[in-house]
Design a protein around this motif. Structure first.
Motif, PDB file in Angstrom:
ATOM      1  N   LEU A   1       0.830  -1.204   0.000  1.00  9.11           N
ATOM      2  CA  LEU A   1       0.000   0.000   0.000  1.00  9.11           C
ATOM      3  C   LEU A   1       0.866   1.256   0.000  1.00  9.11           C
ATOM      4  N   ARG A   2       1.931   1.219   0.788  1.00 12.80           N
ATOM      5  CA  ARG A   2       2.871   2.344   0.827  1.00 12.80           C
ATOM      6  C   ARG A   2       3.474   2.589  -0.558  1.00 12.80           C
ATOM      7  N   GLU A   3       3.915   1.553  -1.212  1.00 12.22           N
ATOM      8  CA  GLU A   3       4.569   1.683  -2.514  1.00 12.22           C
ATOM      9  C   GLU A   3       3.614   2.231  -3.562  1.00 12.22           C
ATOM     10  N   ILE A   4       2.370   1.798  -3.521  1.00  7.90           N
ATOM     11  CA  ILE A   4       1.384   2.293  -4.489  1.00  7.90           C
ATOM     12  C   ILE A   4       1.179   3.788  -4.314  1.00  7.90           C
ATOM     13  N   CYS A   5       1.043   4.228  -3.074  1.00  6.86           N
ATOM     14  CA  CYS A   5       0.829   5.659  -2.814  1.00  6.86           C
ATOM     15  C   CYS A   5       2.050   6.486  -3.182  1.00  6.86           C
ATOM     16  N   GLU A   6       3.229   5.999  -2.842  1.00  4.92           N
ATOM     17  CA  GLU A   6       4.449   6.738  -3.167  1.00  4.92           C
ATOM     18  C   GLU A   6       4.641   6.834  -4.677  1.00  4.92           C
ATOM     19  N   LYS A   7       4.302   5.772  -5.391  1.00  2.00           N
ATOM     20  CA  LYS A   7       4.405   5.800  -6.852  1.00  2.00           C
ATOM     21  C   LYS A   7       3.447   6.827  -7.439  1.00  2.00           C
ATOM     22  N   ALA A   8       2.309   7.029  -6.765  1.00  3.40           N
ATOM     23  CA  ALA A   8       1.319   8.011  -7.221  1.00  3.40           C
ATOM     24  C   ALA A   8       1.677   9.425  -6.788  1.00  3.40           C
ATOM     25  N   GLY A   9       2.794   9.582  -6.061  1.00  3.07           N
ATOM     26  CA  GLY A   9       3.263  10.903  -5.679  1.00  3.07           C
ATOM     27  C   GLY A   9       2.799  11.381  -4.320  1.00  3.07           C
ATOM     28  N   LEU A  10       2.177  10.504  -3.539  1.00  3.17           N
ATOM     29  CA  LEU A  10       1.723  10.889  -2.215  1.00  3.17           C
ATOM     30  C   LEU A  10       2.820  10.669  -1.184  1.00  3.17           C
ATOM     31  N   SER A  11       2.722  11.397  -0.091  1.00  6.45           N
ATOM     32  CA  SER A  11       3.614  11.205   1.045  1.00  6.45           C
ATOM     33  C   SER A  11       2.891  10.347   2.074  1.00  6.45           C
ATOM     34  N   VAL A  12       3.449   9.200   2.397  1.00  9.46           N
ATOM     35  CA  VAL A  12       2.789   8.260   3.294  1.00  9.46           C
ATOM     36  C   VAL A  12       3.110   8.613   4.750  1.00  9.46           C
ATOM     37  N   VAL A  13       2.076   8.895   5.512  1.00 10.64           N
ATOM     38  CA  VAL A  13       2.220   9.202   6.937  1.00 10.64           C
ATOM     39  C   VAL A  13       2.344   7.913   7.734  1.00 10.64           C
ATOM     40  N   GLN A  14       1.498   6.933   7.417  1.00  5.12           N
ATOM     41  CA  GLN A  14       1.574   5.634   8.072  1.00  5.12           C
ATOM     42  C   GLN A  14       0.903   4.584   7.198  1.00  5.12           C
ATOM     43  N   SER A  15       1.463   3.398   7.225  1.00  2.11           N
ATOM     44  CA  SER A  15       0.872   2.231   6.576  1.00  2.11           C
ATOM     45  C   SER A  15       1.281   1.047   7.432  1.00  2.11           C
ATOM     46  N   ARG A  16       0.333   0.526   8.217  1.00  4.05           N
ATOM     47  CA  ARG A  16       0.729  -0.427   9.249  1.00  4.05           C
ATOM     48  C   ARG A  16      -0.448  -1.295   9.705  1.00  4.05           C
ATOM     49  N   TYR A  17      -0.080  -2.353  10.412  1.00  5.10           N
ATOM     50  CA  TYR A  17      -1.095  -3.175  11.071  1.00  5.10           C
ATOM     51  C   TYR A  17      -1.659  -2.395  12.248  1.00  5.10           C
ATOM     52  N   PHE A  18      -2.938  -2.628  12.527  1.00  8.26           N
ATOM     53  CA  PHE A  18      -3.606  -1.823  13.545  1.00  8.26           C
ATOM     54  C   PHE A  18      -4.532  -2.695  14.392  1.00  8.26           C
ATOM     55  N   GLY A  19      -4.477  -2.492  15.700  1.00  9.03           N
ATOM     56  CA  GLY A  19      -5.387  -3.182  16.607  1.00  9.03           C
ATOM     57  C   GLY A  19      -4.716  -4.375  17.256  1.00  9.03           C
ATOM     58  N   ARG A  20      -5.169  -4.690  18.440  1.00 13.13           N
ATOM     59  CA  ARG A  20      -4.536  -5.768  19.200  1.00 13.13           C
ATOM     60  C   ARG A  20      -4.977  -7.148  18.727  1.00 13.13           C
ATOM     61  N   PHE A  21      -6.292  -7.389  18.753  1.00 15.94           N
ATOM     62  CA  PHE A  21      -6.780  -8.707  18.362  1.00 15.94           C
ATOM     63  C   PHE A  21      -8.295  -8.668  18.238  1.00 15.94           C
ATOM     64  N   SER A  22      -8.815  -9.385  17.260  1.00 16.21           N
ATOM     65  CA  SER A  22     -10.266  -9.557  17.152  1.00 16.21           C
ATOM     66  C   SER A  22     -10.563 -10.684  16.176  1.00 16.21           C
ATOM     67  N   LEU A  23     -11.704 -11.295  16.349  1.00 16.81           N
ATOM     68  CA  LEU A  23     -12.255 -12.276  15.414  1.00 16.81           C
ATOM     69  C   LEU A  23     -13.684 -11.859  15.128  1.00 16.81           C
ATOM     70  N   TRP A  24     -14.145 -12.107  13.899  1.00 12.46           N
ATOM     71  CA  TRP A  24     -15.555 -11.834  13.613  1.00 12.46           C
ATOM     72  C   TRP A  24     -16.044 -12.739  12.486  1.00 12.46           C
ATOM     73  N   PHE A  25     -17.337 -12.857  12.429  1.00 14.46           N
ATOM     74  CA  PHE A  25     -18.042 -13.582  11.378  1.00 14.46           C
ATOM     75  C   PHE A  25     -19.096 -12.669  10.772  1.00 14.46           C
ATOM     76  N   GLU A  26     -19.375 -12.869   9.501  1.00 15.59           N
ATOM     77  CA  GLU A  26     -20.590 -12.305   8.933  1.00 15.59           C
ATOM     78  C   GLU A  26     -21.744 -13.241   9.309  1.00 15.59           C
ATOM     79  N   ASN A  27     -22.853 -12.648   9.732  1.00 13.81           N
ATOM     80  CA  ASN A  27     -24.042 -13.433  10.087  1.00 13.81           C
ATOM     81  C   ASN A  27     -23.701 -14.569  11.054  1.00 13.81           C
ATOM     82  N   GLU A  28     -23.055 -14.202  12.153  1.00 18.54           N
ATOM     83  CA  GLU A  28     -22.558 -15.192  13.116  1.00 18.54           C
ATOM     84  C   GLU A  28     -23.658 -16.099  13.656  1.00 18.54           C
ATOM     85  N   SER A  29     -24.849 -15.555  13.842  1.00 16.55           N
ATOM     86  CA  SER A  29     -25.932 -16.354  14.432  1.00 16.55           C
ATOM     87  C   SER A  29     -26.322 -17.544  13.576  1.00 16.55           C
ATOM     88  N   GLN A  30     -25.937 -17.506  12.284  1.00 14.48           N
ATOM     89  CA  GLN A  30     -26.271 -18.602  11.378  1.00 14.48           C
ATOM     90  C   GLN A  30     -25.215 -19.709  11.364  1.00 14.48           C
TER      91      GLN A  30
END
Length: 249
Positions: free
Chosen positions: A179-208
């Motif tokens: 993602l960083r490389e794509i933005c830099e190639k397009a001429g943007l200055s990248v402030v941050q491009s990183r993994y975010f958040g400690r931990f989570s799991l989720w499902f779509e339509n979990e009740s099913q």
């Protein structure tokens, strides 16, 4: 290869399967600290949320930051968005709606802040979809993109127990360096491009899902939350999201 991993009917079916969409969005909504910092530091006045129906972030930005906001998506069911606005003490006129195909649309204006949350991973050509975002950004404006990290444990869980949903995602784009490389190639200055958040799991339509899968998910979710509370860090292996922030010259 077709750039689309989903089609309009997929999203019609997806949103029609959802209930309780008209929620009261809290001030501490996900990514609120990052967005508040951008708005304050960059003097943001206008913003557009791409691919964001029913418009949670557009509503969030209007309600808490009083921005001039637009929602663009190629599936918008106006009564749902109106109900969401009402649930957040806003009126229909408070969010501009553009219902269109992003791939056949030329921006009529540019914005101080262009964001999408959970959009770019549904396309095969990551550079193309990011560059379409960039076309909406004013000179000096900010691009803010978030996406799930299915290279983490959450991705294994999705692939193992919800393969149909997993296959609607471009796993290769879940790479901060790419993602960083794509933005830099397009001429943007990248402030941050990183993994975010400690931990989570989720499902779509979990009740099913089968009871055994729901129990396993809950057990893993609790264990992961405890572990990352004791040893807090962002990582490719556990973080549920990736965030990209970049500036246009």
């Amino acid at each position: 290869m077709d750039n689309l991993l989903t089609d309009r009917q997929f999203w019609v079916n997806y949103w029609e399967s959802k209930t309780g969409l008209s929620v009261n969005i809290p001030a501490n909504y996900l990514f609120h600290e990052q967005l508040a910092s951008i708005i304050k530091q960059q003097g943001v006045e206008t913003a557009i949320e791409l691919g964001g129906f029913p418009g949670y972030y557009a509503v969030f930005l209007k309600r808490y930051f009083k921005l001039d906001v637009t929602l663009l998506d190629y599936f918008v069911h106006q009564p749902v968005t109106n109900a969401l606005l009402e649930a957040n003490q806003l009126k229909a006129a408070d969010v501009h709606i553009v219902e269109t195909d992003l791939f056949n649309y030329t921006p009529k204006q540019q914005f101080d802040l262009v964001l999408s949350c959970g959009l770019i991973e549904h396309f095969n050509d990551t550079a193309d979809i990011i560059n379409r975002h960039i076309s909406f950004v004013k000179p000096g404006g900010t691009l803010f993109i978030t996406l799930p990290n299915f290279r983490a444990l959450n991705g294994w869980f999705q692939k193992s127990f919800d393969k149909e949903n997993y296959d609607k995602h471009n796993i290769n784009c879940m790479d901060p360096q790419l993602l960083r490389e794509i933005c830099e190639k397009a001429g943007l200055s990248v402030v941050q491009s990183r993994y975010f958040g400690r931990f989570s799991l989720w499902f779509e339509n979990e009740s099913q899902k089968p009871a055994a899968v729901r129990i396993l998910k809950k057990t893993m979710w609790l264990a992961g939350k405890v572990f990352t509370k004791i040893i807090p860090f962002d990582s490719r292996q556990l973080s549920p999201y990736i965030i990209l922030e970049a500036r246009k010259p």
